[in-house]
Write a protein that holds these residues in place. Structure first.
Motif, PDB file in Angstrom:
ATOM      1  N   GLU A 290      23.567  41.646  38.137  1.00 20.41           N
ATOM      2  CA  GLU A 290      22.340  40.711  37.852  1.00 20.41           C
ATOM      3  C   GLU A 290      21.225  41.750  38.621  1.00 20.41           C
ATOM      4  O   GLU A 290      20.259  41.686  37.971  1.00 20.41           O
ATOM      5  CB  GLU A 290      22.627  39.391  38.830  1.00 20.41           C
ATOM      6  CG  GLU A 290      21.358  38.472  38.515  1.00 20.41           C
ATOM      7  CD  GLU A 290      20.934  38.087  37.131  1.00 20.41           C
ATOM      8  OE1 GLU A 290      19.587  37.884  37.035  1.00 20.41           O
ATOM      9  OE2 GLU A 290      21.691  38.254  36.308  1.00 20.41           O
TER      10      GLU A 290
ATOM     11  N   LYS B  83      42.225  33.894  43.651  1.00 19.25           N
ATOM     12  CA  LYS B  83      41.292  33.942  44.512  1.00 19.25           C
ATOM     13  C   LYS B  83      40.430  35.230  44.430  1.00 19.25           C
ATOM     14  O   LYS B  83      39.067  35.446  44.808  1.00 19.25           O
ATOM     15  CB  LYS B  83      41.683  33.673  45.848  1.00 19.25           C
ATOM     16  CG  LYS B  83      42.059  32.059  45.894  1.00 19.25           C
ATOM     17  CD  LYS B  83      42.504  31.768  47.276  1.00 19.25           C
ATOM     18  CE  LYS B  83      43.051  30.230  47.230  1.00 19.25           C
ATOM     19  NZ  LYS B  83      43.599  29.777  48.558  1.00 19.25           N
TER      20      LYS B  83
ATOM     21  N   LEU C  23      29.350  40.451  39.270  1.00 22.08           N
ATOM     22  CA  LEU C  23      28.300  39.745  38.830  1.00 22.08           C
ATOM     23  C   LEU C  23      26.905  39.635  39.525  1.00 22.08           C
ATOM     24  O   LEU C  23      25.716  40.010  38.907  1.00 22.08           O
ATOM     25  CB  LEU C  23      28.641  38.148  38.542  1.00 22.08           C
ATOM     26  CG  LEU C  23      29.762  37.968  37.512  1.00 22.08           C
ATOM     27  CD1 LEU C  23      30.134  36.501  37.224  1.00 22.08           C
ATOM     28  CD2 LEU C  23      29.411  38.662  36.042  1.00 22.08           C
ATOM     29  N   SER C  24      26.877  39.633  40.871  1.00 23.01           N
ATOM     30  CA  SER C  24      25.569  39.863  41.465  1.00 23.01           C
ATOM     31  C   SER C  24      25.208  41.032  41.376  1.00 23.01           C
ATOM     32  O   SER C  24      23.857  41.492  41.397  1.00 23.01           O
ATOM     33  CB  SER C  24      26.035  39.538  43.191  1.00 23.01           C
ATOM     34  OG  SER C  24      24.975  39.737  43.570  1.00 23.01           O
TER      35      SER C  24
ATOM     36  N   GLU D 180      28.331  45.674  48.356  1.00 24.68           N
ATOM     37  CA  GLU D 180      27.189  44.699  48.680  1.00 24.68           C
ATOM     38  C   GLU D 180      26.253  45.399  49.441  1.00 24.68           C
ATOM     39  O   GLU D 180      24.809  45.218  49.251  1.00 24.68           O
ATOM     40  CB  GLU D 180      27.898  43.604  49.703  1.00 24.68           C
ATOM     41  CG  GLU D 180      28.625  42.583  49.042  1.00 24.68           C
ATOM     42  CD  GLU D 180      29.410  41.909  50.069  1.00 24.68           C
ATOM     43  OE1 GLU D 180      29.787  42.223  51.128  1.00 24.68           O
ATOM     44  OE2 GLU D 180      29.897  40.971  49.484  1.00 24.68           O
TER      45      GLU D 180
ATOM     46  N   ASP E  75      40.514  37.653  42.313  1.00 23.08           N
ATOM     47  CA  ASP E  75      39.688  37.958  40.999  1.00 23.08           C
ATOM     48  C   ASP E  75      38.451  37.267  41.098  1.00 23.08           C
ATOM     49  O   ASP E  75      37.226  37.821  40.663  1.00 23.08           O
ATOM     50  CB  ASP E  75      40.593  37.529  40.069  1.00 23.08           C
ATOM     51  CG  ASP E  75      40.230  37.748  38.613  1.00 23.08           C
ATOM     52  OD1 ASP E  75      39.845  38.871  38.528  1.00 23.08           O
ATOM     53  OD2 ASP E  75      40.212  36.904  37.605  1.00 23.08           O
ATOM     54  N   SER E  76      38.474  35.952  41.494  1.00 27.94           N
ATOM     55  CA  SER E  76      37.054  34.989  41.663  1.00 27.94           C
ATOM     56  C   SER E  76      36.172  35.714  42.540  1.00 27.94           C
ATOM     57  O   SER E  76      34.838  36.074  42.121  1.00 27.94           O
ATOM     58  CB  SER E  76      37.471  33.771  42.075  1.00 27.94           C
ATOM     59  OG  SER E  76      36.316  33.132  42.153  1.00 27.94           O
ATOM     60  N   ALA E  77      36.725  36.374  43.530  1.00 27.65           N
ATOM     61  CA  ALA E  77      35.746  37.081  44.670  1.00 27.65           C
ATOM     62  C   ALA E  77      35.317  38.252  44.152  1.00 27.65           C
ATOM     63  O   ALA E  77      34.020  38.684  44.161  1.00 27.65           O
ATOM     64  CB  ALA E  77      36.434  37.032  45.895  1.00 27.65           C
ATOM     65  N   GLN E  78      35.897  39.146  43.571  1.00 30.44           N
ATOM     66  CA  GLN E  78      35.681  40.389  42.847  1.00 30.44           C
ATOM     67  C   GLN E  78      34.610  40.030  41.879  1.00 30.44           C
ATOM     68  O   GLN E  78      33.509  40.827  41.777  1.00 30.44           O
ATOM     69  CB  GLN E  78      36.842  41.048  42.177  1.00 30.44           C
ATOM     70  CG  GLN E  78      36.393  42.436  41.883  1.00 30.44           C
ATOM     71  CD  GLN E  78      36.620  42.295  40.234  1.00 30.44           C
ATOM     72  OE1 GLN E  78      37.281  41.760  39.662  1.00 30.44           O
ATOM     73  NE2 GLN E  78      36.138  43.693  39.863  1.00 30.44           N
ATOM     74  N   ASN E  79      34.836  38.987  40.865  1.00 28.33           N
ATOM     75  CA  ASN E  79      34.025  38.606  39.923  1.00 28.33           C
ATOM     76  C   ASN E  79      32.505  38.253  40.368  1.00 28.33           C
ATOM     77  O   ASN E  79      31.608  38.743  39.890  1.00 28.33           O
ATOM     78  CB  ASN E  79      34.551  37.680  38.889  1.00 28.33           C
ATOM     79  CG  ASN E  79      35.548  38.004  38.019  1.00 28.33           C
ATOM     80  OD1 ASN E  79      35.634  39.271  37.966  1.00 28.33           O
ATOM     81  ND2 ASN E  79      36.342  37.076  37.705  1.00 28.33           N
ATOM     82  N   ASN E  80      32.411  37.543  41.340  1.00 31.74           N
ATOM     83  CA  ASN E  80      31.266  36.971  42.135  1.00 31.74           C
ATOM     84  C   ASN E  80      30.447  38.439  42.463  1.00 31.74           C
ATOM     85  O   ASN E  80      29.247  38.538  42.319  1.00 31.74           O
ATOM     86  CB  ASN E  80      31.514  35.902  43.235  1.00 31.74           C
ATOM     87  CG  ASN E  80      32.100  34.777  42.768  1.00 31.74           C
ATOM     88  OD1 ASN E  80      31.659  34.545  41.833  1.00 31.74           O
ATOM     89  ND2 ASN E  80      32.455  34.122  43.792  1.00 31.74           N
ATOM     90  N   ILE E  81      31.152  39.252  43.346  1.00 33.53           N
ATOM     91  CA  ILE E  81      30.570  40.389  43.609  1.00 33.53           C
ATOM     92  C   ILE E  81      29.878  41.314  42.454  1.00 33.53           C
ATOM     93  O   ILE E  81      28.933  41.794  42.636  1.00 33.53           O
ATOM     94  CB  ILE E  81      31.485  41.214  44.730  1.00 33.53           C
ATOM     95  CG1 ILE E  81      31.746  40.603  45.865  1.00 33.53           C
ATOM     96  CG2 ILE E  81      30.961  42.557  44.975  1.00 33.53           C
ATOM     97  CD1 ILE E  81      32.804  41.159  46.817  1.00 33.53           C
TER      98      ILE E  81
END
Length: 144
Positions: free
Chosen positions: A137, A123, A133-134, A63, A125-131
């Motif tokens: 992008e 959960k 992917l951001s 981040e 995995d989802s948080a890691q994917n969001n970070i």
């Protein structure tokens, strides 16, 4: 019925000795169970906790790097040797490290294959994917 004092003392001693032998074996058995429990914590719990802490630190670093990446101005990330391209490669390395930490966590999760553990992993995995992917992008936008 007359039993001699010697027989009474000997039988009492044997009975007490037998009782202490049973208590001793019970203690050894319980100690063995505790050792196995602590070994499972050492072999699986601690690596999972370390993986979670590492993922948390990596997520914070991603981040931070993403925010710095956005602040590099109009410089493109495609040109080699620029600050922007260096940050891009740092981000990519951090994303790879995040994936390795996630795999370490998952490998140590299989020993306690519970619904709660799987839910927690999903959960994470989802948080890691969001970070990730951001960050991807942001890199994509800088490369255009």
């Amino acid at each position: 019925m007359h039993i001699s004092i010697r027989t009474k003392l000997s039988s009492s001693f044997l009975l007490i000795s037998f009782f202490f032998v049973l208590v001793g074996f019970g203690g050894l058995y319980e100690t063995s169970k505790e050792r196995q429990f602590f070994q499972s914590i050492i072999n699986h719990g601690i690596p999972r906790i370390n993986s979670l802490l590492e993922m948390k630190n990596i997520a914070s670093e991603i981040e931070t790097q993403t925010a710095l990446f956005k602040l590099t101005g109009e410089e493109t990330a495609q040109a080699e040797g620029t600050i922007t391209s260096d940050r891009k490669y740092e981000l990519l390395a951090l994303m790879e490290k995040m994936g390795q930490s996630k795999e370490t966590y998952k490998n140590n999760l299989t020993i306690n294959n519970t619904a709660e553990g799987e839910s927690l992993f999903n959960k994470i995995d989802s948080a890691q994917n969001n970070i990730v992917l951001s960050a991807i992008e942001t890199i994509r936008l800088k490369e255009e």
